[in-house]
Design a protein around this motif. Structure first.
Motif, mmCIF file in Angstrom:
data_model
loop_
_atom_site.group_PDB
_atom_site.id
_atom_site.type_symbol
_atom_site.label_atom_id
_atom_site.label_comp_id
_atom_site.label_asym_id
_atom_site.label_seq_id
_atom_site.Cartn_x
_atom_site.Cartn_y
_atom_site.Cartn_z
ATOM 1 N N LEU A 1 0.884 3.668 1.933
ATOM 2 C CA LEU A 1 1.347 4.058 3.267
ATOM 3 C C LEU A 1 2.562 3.258 3.696
ATOM 4 O O LEU A 1 3.258 3.639 4.627
ATOM 5 C CB LEU A 1 0.226 3.857 4.295
ATOM 6 C CG LEU A 1 -0.888 4.889 4.254
ATOM 7 C CD1 LEU A 1 -2.077 4.415 5.045
ATOM 8 C CD2 LEU A 1 -0.410 6.218 4.815
ATOM 9 N N GLY B 1 4.316 7.412 7.250
ATOM 10 C CA GLY B 1 3.586 7.357 5.983
ATOM 11 C C GLY B 1 4.470 7.739 4.825
ATOM 12 O O GLY B 1 5.687 7.606 4.876
ATOM 13 N N LEU C 1 -5.515 8.790 8.265
ATOM 14 C CA LEU C 1 -5.059 9.673 7.194
ATOM 15 C C LEU C 1 -6.096 10.701 6.762
ATOM 16 O O LEU C 1 -5.749 11.674 6.072
ATOM 17 C CB LEU C 1 -4.561 8.868 5.988
ATOM 18 C CG LEU C 1 -5.562 8.269 5.006
ATOM 19 C CD1 LEU C 1 -4.828 7.819 3.771
ATOM 20 C CD2 LEU C 1 -6.333 7.114 5.600
ATOM 21 N N PHE D 1 -0.940 11.072 2.697
ATOM 22 C CA PHE D 1 -0.778 9.699 3.160
ATOM 23 C C PHE D 1 0.092 9.660 4.411
ATOM 24 O O PHE D 1 1.189 9.124 4.409
ATOM 25 C CB PHE D 1 -0.214 8.824 2.037
ATOM 26 C CG PHE D 1 -1.176 8.676 0.898
ATOM 27 C CD1 PHE D 1 -0.995 9.392 -0.273
ATOM 28 C CD2 PHE D 1 -2.287 7.852 1.011
ATOM 29 C CE1 PHE D 1 -1.895 9.279 -1.321
ATOM 30 C CE2 PHE D 1 -3.191 7.731 -0.034
ATOM 31 C CZ PHE D 1 -2.995 8.448 -1.191
ATOM 32 N N SER E 1 0.838 -1.197 0.000
ATOM 33 C CA SER E 1 0.000 0.000 0.000
ATOM 34 C C SER E 1 0.879 1.254 0.000
ATOM 35 O O SER E 1 2.040 1.207 0.349
ATOM 36 C CB SER E 1 -0.929 -0.023 1.209
ATOM 37 O OG SER E 1 -0.540 0.922 2.156
#
Lengths: 171, 195
Positions: A4, A55, A126, A104, A2
């Motif tokens: 993140l 992040g 987020l 993010f 992902s």
């Protein structure tokens, strides 16, 4: 993987008796390659207020700069420092402004009230959903494993930790 | 590969990606730094230039992103050097050594092993040659030659190109075509591309 988890980060904050501790790793990676071992993820927003930003690294830097700008402006206009609770609202607001194109980052806030020195820790997701806790907050790629570790620590030491025991627990 | 001399005597950028976008980004940064110098009468420090470059990338990220990875190196007037690594997503770090691309997987390991804080210019050039040798032997793509620029207090010096081809390990003999009829399966010799 992902978005993140692209750069990787772990942030932990703990509350003790009249103190807070916040800690982060210093790794900046691009997927699995480590690019830097000295990347700042915790930013001071006041004398006794810190925000940890795990992040996407670009958003970490952008968001930290934006927050610093607005806290500075607040201090100039109000002639006093931000309280952690107000700062949490500010963070939450800025993140929700970008609801459909978010930053993010999943911030962790730790600080003491500028006047009463009362400890405060919180985190948001987020898009700015705030969560205020009494014991600890974790955020970042390690959140699941960290939660277990930290819960173990806090169960052993209880909520009346002094400053000296809080830092080793956090590390 | 696209390079841009960003400011006379202080900073130079390197970026990878498709050339058209690189040219636009590189020129934009270069001209803005020159403009700053004209308006204020003094040059931006490498730190300021790097943060400016990052800001441009970050601003464009969510509308019209630049596909540019940067290494921005510069020397301040007092002589302090700094190197900034920047991703196409505008994540920036100040590093002692850095590399972009597939070659970075090999180069960073070599640099980790041999880099020293107090290296002289010649030692640095030797390390660079070692990195190139490493890339040539491990990386699947054959790269002809590498251009080298040295940024010092006195300015940007263009050094001699380092040839990529031919820098294989000393122990390995050069490849040659196998003798005809050596393989029981193939009737005709297979010609191999030599490094």
């Amino acid at each position: 993987m992902s978005i993140l988890e692209y750069n990787g980060a772990s942030i932990v904050a703990m509350k003790g008796k009249n103190c807070v501790a916040i800690a982060s790793d210093k790794r900046l990676g691009i997927r699995f390659q480590t690019v830097s071992t000295d990347f700042q993820k915790i930013f001071p927003m006041g004398k006794k207020l810190y925000i940890g930003l795990p992040g996407l690294a670009t958003d970490v830097m952008t968001f930290a700069n934006e927050l610093k700008f607005h806290t500075n402006l607040y201090q100039l206009q109000e002639n006093r420092e931000l309280t952690p609770k107000t700062f949490l609202s500010m963070v939450s607001n800025f993140l929700y402004k970008r609801r459909f194109g978010p930053y993010f980052v999943e911030p962790v806030i730790a600080g003491l009230d500028p006047t009463t020195d009362e400890p405060f820790i919180a985190s948001t997701d987020l898009i700015g959903c705030p969560m205020v806790t009494d014991d600890f907050v974790v955020s970042g790629t390690c959140w699941s494993s960290c939660t277990v570790c930290v819960r173990l620590c806090t169960s052993l030491t209880r909520a009346q930790m002094s400053c000296s025991s809080a830092s080793p627990s956090v590390s | 590969w696209y390079q841009r001399r960003v400011r006379e005597a202080v900073v130079s950028t390197q970026s990878t990606g498709s050339s058209g976008i690189n040219a636009e980004y590189g020129e934009y940064i270069q001209k803005n730094l020159k403009l700053y110098e004209m308006i204020h009468g003094y040059k931006l420090t490498p730190n300021a230039a790097a943060n400016f470059s990052r800001k441009v990338l970050a601003k464009a990220l969510r509308s019209n992103p630049y596909q540019v990875n940067l290494l921005l190196g510069g020397v301040e007037d007092c002589g302090t050097p700094s190197l900034y690594f920047m991703d196409y997503l505008a994540s920036m770090t100040k590093e002692k050594f850095a590399a972009h691309g597939y070659g970075s997987f090999f180069i960073l390991s070599t640099m980790d092993r041999y880099y020293k804080d107090d290296m002289t210019r010649d030692e640095a050039l030797d390390l660079l040659k070692l990195c190139i040798k490493e890339v040539q032997s491990r990386f699947i793509v054959n790269l002809n030659s590498f251009s080298v620029k040295f940024i010092g207090k006195e300015g940007i010096t263009v050094l001699e190109n380092i040839p990529g081809s031919g820098t294989v390990h000393k122990d390995v003999p050069p490849r040659s075509n196998p003798p005809p009829n050596s393989s029981p399966v193939l009737k005709e010799p297979v010609s191999l591309t030599c490094l």
